[in-house]
Write a protein that holds these residues in place. Structure first.
Motif, PDB file in Angstrom:
ATOM      1  N   GLU A  23       0.847  -1.190   0.000  1.00 49.20           N
ATOM      2  CA  GLU A  23       0.000   0.000   0.000  1.00 49.20           C
ATOM      3  C   GLU A  23       0.879   1.236   0.000  1.00 49.20           C
ATOM      4  N   VAL A  25       2.305   4.872   0.976  1.00 46.46           N
ATOM      5  CA  VAL A  25       2.383   5.639   2.216  1.00 46.46           C
ATOM      6  C   VAL A  25       2.531   7.112   1.837  1.00 46.46           C
ATOM      7  N   PHE A  84      11.019  -7.482   5.633  1.00 44.05           N
ATOM      8  CA  PHE A  84      10.183  -6.374   6.096  1.00 44.05           C
ATOM      9  C   PHE A  84      10.721  -5.874   7.430  1.00 44.05           C
ATOM     10  N   HIS A  86       9.933  -2.920  10.827  1.00 44.42           N
ATOM     11  CA  HIS A  86       8.895  -2.210  11.593  1.00 44.42           C
ATOM     12  C   HIS A  86       7.599  -3.018  11.629  1.00 44.42           C
ATOM     13  N   ASP A  90      -1.119  -7.070  13.722  1.00 45.35           N
ATOM     14  CA  ASP A  90      -2.422  -6.413  13.765  1.00 45.35           C
ATOM     15  C   ASP A  90      -3.489  -7.314  14.377  1.00 45.35           C
ATOM     16  N   THR A 100       1.524  -5.763   9.682  1.00 46.83           N
ATOM     17  CA  THR A 100       1.815  -4.585   8.868  1.00 46.83           C
ATOM     18  C   THR A 100       3.298  -4.294   9.046  1.00 46.83           C
ATOM     19  N   GLY A 101       3.986  -3.991   7.956  1.00 46.61           N
ATOM     20  CA  GLY A 101       5.401  -3.673   8.019  1.00 46.61           C
ATOM     21  C   GLY A 101       5.802  -2.847   6.811  1.00 46.61           C
ATOM     22  N   VAL A 102       7.095  -2.737   6.585  1.00 48.28           N
ATOM     23  CA  VAL A 102       7.622  -1.982   5.450  1.00 48.28           C
ATOM     24  C   VAL A 102       8.507  -2.920   4.636  1.00 48.28           C
ATOM     25  N   TRP A 153       7.462   0.755   0.745  1.00 46.46           N
ATOM     26  CA  TRP A 153       6.004   0.793   0.844  1.00 46.46           C
ATOM     27  C   TRP A 153       5.541  -0.013   2.048  1.00 46.46           C
ATOM     28  N   ARG A 154       4.416   0.403   2.594  1.00 45.26           N
ATOM     29  CA  ARG A 154       3.796  -0.361   3.680  1.00 45.26           C
ATOM     30  C   ARG A 154       3.281  -1.680   3.121  1.00 45.26           C
ATOM     31  N   LYS A 156       1.067  -5.234   3.884  1.00 46.86           N
ATOM     32  CA  LYS A 156       0.114  -5.992   4.682  1.00 46.86           C
ATOM     33  C   LYS A 156       0.391  -7.456   4.400  1.00 46.86           C
TER      34      LYS A 156
END
Length: 168
Positions: A23, A25, A84, A86, A90, A100-102, A153-154, A156
Motif C-alpha cells: 500500500e 504511504v 520487512f 517495523h 495487527d 503490517t510492516g515496510v 512501501w507499507r 500488509k
C-alpha cells in the motif's frame, strides 16, 4: 495511478502461505492521486523468521529450493526472500496472523522459473538458476526487479499455516 507488477506465485517446501499486499504511504504521493495498493506476492510453502533487535522488528519470508540443492558451503539454496521492517502484529485468529510492516528487500526469480520447477524441471536445467559451474545452482536469486521500486512501501502480510491440501 501506478503500473502494477505481476503477482508472483512461489511454491516451496516450508510451512506457511504468506500473501503480501503493498500500500502507498504518504511520502510516496505523486501527482493528484494516490497510487493503488497492489497484491505483490503469494508465497506458498514459505518459512519465516522474526526478531526484535535494538528497537527494530524484522521479518523475513523465505522459499527454499527442494532438498538436495545446496551451494558449495552446503547451505540450502533460496528461491525467494522477502524482508520487512517495523513489523506490527495487527491480529491473530485461528492460526492466521495479519502483520503490517515496510518492504525493504525482495529477491526472487521470474515467475517462469517457478512454473518450470512446478512442472518438474530440475533447477540445474534452468538458466536463471544456474551457478558458476556445471551442476551448481545459485545460493540466492536476483533482486525482484518488478518490486524494487516498491521498497519502502507499507506491506500488509497475511500468514497462515499450510494444511495438507494446501501443500499439494
Amino acid at each position: 495511478m501506478t503500473e502494477q507488477p505481476p503477482v508472483l506465485a512461489v511454491t516451496g517446501i516450508g510451512a506457511y502461505r504468506i500473501r503480501v499486499r503493498l500500500e502507498p504511504v504518504p511520502h510516496l504521493r505523486h501527482g493528484r492521486g494516490w497510487p493503488e495498493a497492489i497484491s505483490a506476492a503469494t508465497l506458498t510453502g514459505a518459512d519465516f523468521n522474526a526478531d526484535h533487535d535494538r528497537g527494530l522488528s524484522r521479518f523475513e519470508a523465505r522459499i527454499y529450493a527442494p532438498p538436495g540443492f545446496e551451494d558449495s558451503d552446503r547451505d540450502r539454496c533460496t528461491l525467494a526472500s522477502f524482508e520487512f521492517h517495523h513489523m506490527v502484529l495487527d491480529s491473530a485468529r485461528g492460526g492466521i496472523m495479519d502483520f503490517t510492516g515496510v518492504l525493504v528487500g525482495a529477491l526472487a526469480y521470474p515467475q517462469n522459473v517457478y512454473d518450470r520447477l512446478a512442472a518438474g524441471t530440475p533447477l540445474t536445467d534452468i538458466d536463471e538458476a544456474r551457478g558458476n559451474w556445471p551442476g551448481d545452482v545459485r545460493y540466492l536469486p536476483h533482486p525482484h526487479t518488478n518490486l524494487e521500486r516498491y521498497l519502502g512501501w507499507r506491506a500488509k502480510l497475511t500468514i497462515s499455516p499450510l494444511r495438507r491440501q494446501d501443500d499439494q
